[in-house]
Design an enzyme around this catalytic site. Structure first.
Site, short mmCIF file in Angstrom:
data_model
loop_
_atom_site.label_atom_id
_atom_site.label_comp_id
_atom_site.label_asym_id
_atom_site.label_seq_id
_atom_site.Cartn_x
_atom_site.Cartn_y
_atom_site.Cartn_z
N LYS A 117 0.84 -1.21 0.00
CA LYS A 117 0.00 0.00 0.00
C LYS A 117 0.88 1.26 0.00
O LYS A 117 2.10 1.16 0.02
CB LYS A 117 -0.97 -0.04 1.19
CG LYS A 117 -1.87 -1.28 1.20
CD LYS A 117 -2.86 -1.29 0.04
CE LYS A 117 -3.40 -2.67 -0.29
NZ LYS A 117 -4.34 -3.27 0.61
C1 LIG Z 1 -5.32 -4.43 0.87
C2 LIG Z 1 -6.78 -4.22 0.99
C3 LIG Z 1 -7.50 -4.57 2.14
C4 LIG Z 1 -6.89 -5.36 3.25
O1 LIG Z 1 -5.77 -4.76 3.80
P1 LIG Z 1 -4.84 -5.62 4.79
O2 LIG Z 1 -4.08 -4.60 5.55
O3 LIG Z 1 -3.97 -6.45 3.91
O4 LIG Z 1 -5.73 -6.44 5.64
C5 LIG Z 1 -8.83 -4.25 2.22
N1 LIG Z 1 -9.47 -3.62 1.20
C6 LIG Z 1 -8.82 -3.27 0.08
C7 LIG Z 1 -9.56 -2.55 -0.99
C8 LIG Z 1 -7.46 -3.58 -0.07
O5 LIG Z 1 -6.84 -3.28 -1.21
#
Ligand SMILES: *Cc1c(COP(=O)(O)O)cnc(C)c1O
Length: 383
Positions: A186
């Protein structure tokens, strides 16, 4: 053109020397679990989100689930969301015994279409869970208007939206509840992790119990020298706190995220400029009518001829370039077909985009000559 001699992944974390040093400091401190660094990280996040409370979790998924529980979503309830997302968004709804009700996307922005939400509301609807897909903020005003009218809660899946903006305001500084992800791919990372932002003391109280065994005092209080070591359990909570090790990385990344996002946006501009004359073959997220800031989390392109997508991704791979079909519509996954009866034809625009979408490399350390190489390969495929 300078030669590229390594594999270019789709996404990649940007870890500075300062971040490594901050993590090293925690490793040497003797305290790795949730403690003073996490508390400090949460204070910095609170400042970043305009004074609203940010609570760290082990992941955004854990945060989303806790947030749903905090607003009382459970067996038999319905939550309105999008199918153009990572499975986690819908999984947490289903995991609580509720039904994810998928509303189609806007073909231009790839975000949930607010015009279709009201029709999807029933007497069982408890909440709306929009996703700021790829980092482009959802049109929130009409969503909050519907929520107010129908007495619904809103949990924004802001996993892509660290640094995104809507009508002059940063995502996370207004509204009901936002959940951010600090997963390594992210816009900023704490290794793994996430945070839930809200202004509600009731939500915050529940989250603090849910993320740490239902114990009503922080672990730091229990182990610091002036604490007694006694504790009480008031709820059968889970274990989804963030460690100081993770928070040290997150805190440094938070200092850098605006600069990193600017680099991402610069790369997006270069892609769009390079592909300008290819609109018959590829397109990308359109510009919405409202004022927004894009976080530049992903650069998804839509291949006009869906039948060529596999070949396109294969061609990229043969040329050492990563790509991913983010996202495959969630409503077409086996569990969602079998459990809720969803299927092909339910969501016209989501399925249209879902068959054509491909994300190509976008990360702050992608160099211009590497991006030029990617552009070159993409053009070669379509020429
Ligand atoms: C990555 C992601 C998540 C989950 O995030 P984590 O920190 O990996 O649990 C939830 N929603 C979206 C749209 C994502 O891209």
């Amino acid at each position: 053109m300078r030669k590229v001699n390594k594999f270019l992944p789709v996404l990649k974390p940007a870890i500075s020397e300062e971040a490594i040093e901050e993590v090293e400091n925690v490793l040497r401190s003797g305290w790795l679990a949730t403690g003073p660094v996490t508390r400090q990280f949460e204070e910095r996040l609170c400042e970043y989100f305009g004074g609203r409370t940010a609570m760290c979790f082990s992941s955004a998924t854990a945060g989303l689930q806790a947030a749903l529980m905090a607003i009382g979503v459970g067996e038999g309830d319905e939550v309105i969301t999008t199918s153009m997302t990572f499975a986690a968004t819908a999984n947490v709804i289903a995991l609580l015994g509720a039904k994810p009700v998928f509303v189609d996307i806007d073909r231009t922005t790839f975000n949930i279409d607010p015009q279709r939400i009201l029709d999807a509301c029933t007497s069982r609807t408890k909440a709306i869970m929009p996703v700021h897909y790829a980092g482009l903020s959802v049109d929130l005003d009409p969503i909050y208007e519907i929520a107010q009218r129908r007495n619904l809660r809103v949990i924004e899946d802001a996993a892509h939206a660290m640094g995104s903006g809507y009508k002059g305001k940063r995502i996370g500084t207004f509204g009901d509840i936002q959940v951010f992800s600090f997963h390594p791919i992210k816009n900023m990372t704490s290794g793994e992790g996430g945070c839930v932002v809200s202004n509600s003391p009731d939500v915050q109280r529940f989250l603090s119990l849910q993320r740490f065994h239902g114990i009503d005092r922080s672990i730091w209080d229990r182990f610091s020298s002036n604490a007694t070591g006694y504790y009480d359990v008031v709820y059968p909570g889970s274990k989804s706190n963030m460690s100081d090790l993770q928070s040290a990385l997150g805190m440094q990344q938070l200092k850098e995220v605006e600069r990193l996002n600017a680099q991402r946006r610069g790369l997006v501009d270069r892609y769009q400029f390079a592909f300008e004359d290819m609109e018959d073959q590829i397109s990308w997220q359109g510009i919405p009518s409202y004022d927004f800031v894009h976080s530049g989390h992903l650069f998804p392109i839509c291949i006009a001829d869906a039948s060529r997508r596999d070949d396109f991704m294969q061609f990229l791979k043969e040329n050492s370039i990563g790509s991913v079909p983010y996202y495959m519509p969630v409503h077409l996954f086996t569990y969602y077909r079998n459990t809720f009866g969803y299927g092909e034809g339910d969501l016209e625009h989501t399925e249209y985009v879902g068959k054509r979408i491909v994300c190509i490399p976008l990360y702050p350390s992608l160099e211009n000559y590497e991006q030029d190489y990617i552009i070159d390969i993409v053009k070669k495929f379509f020429s």
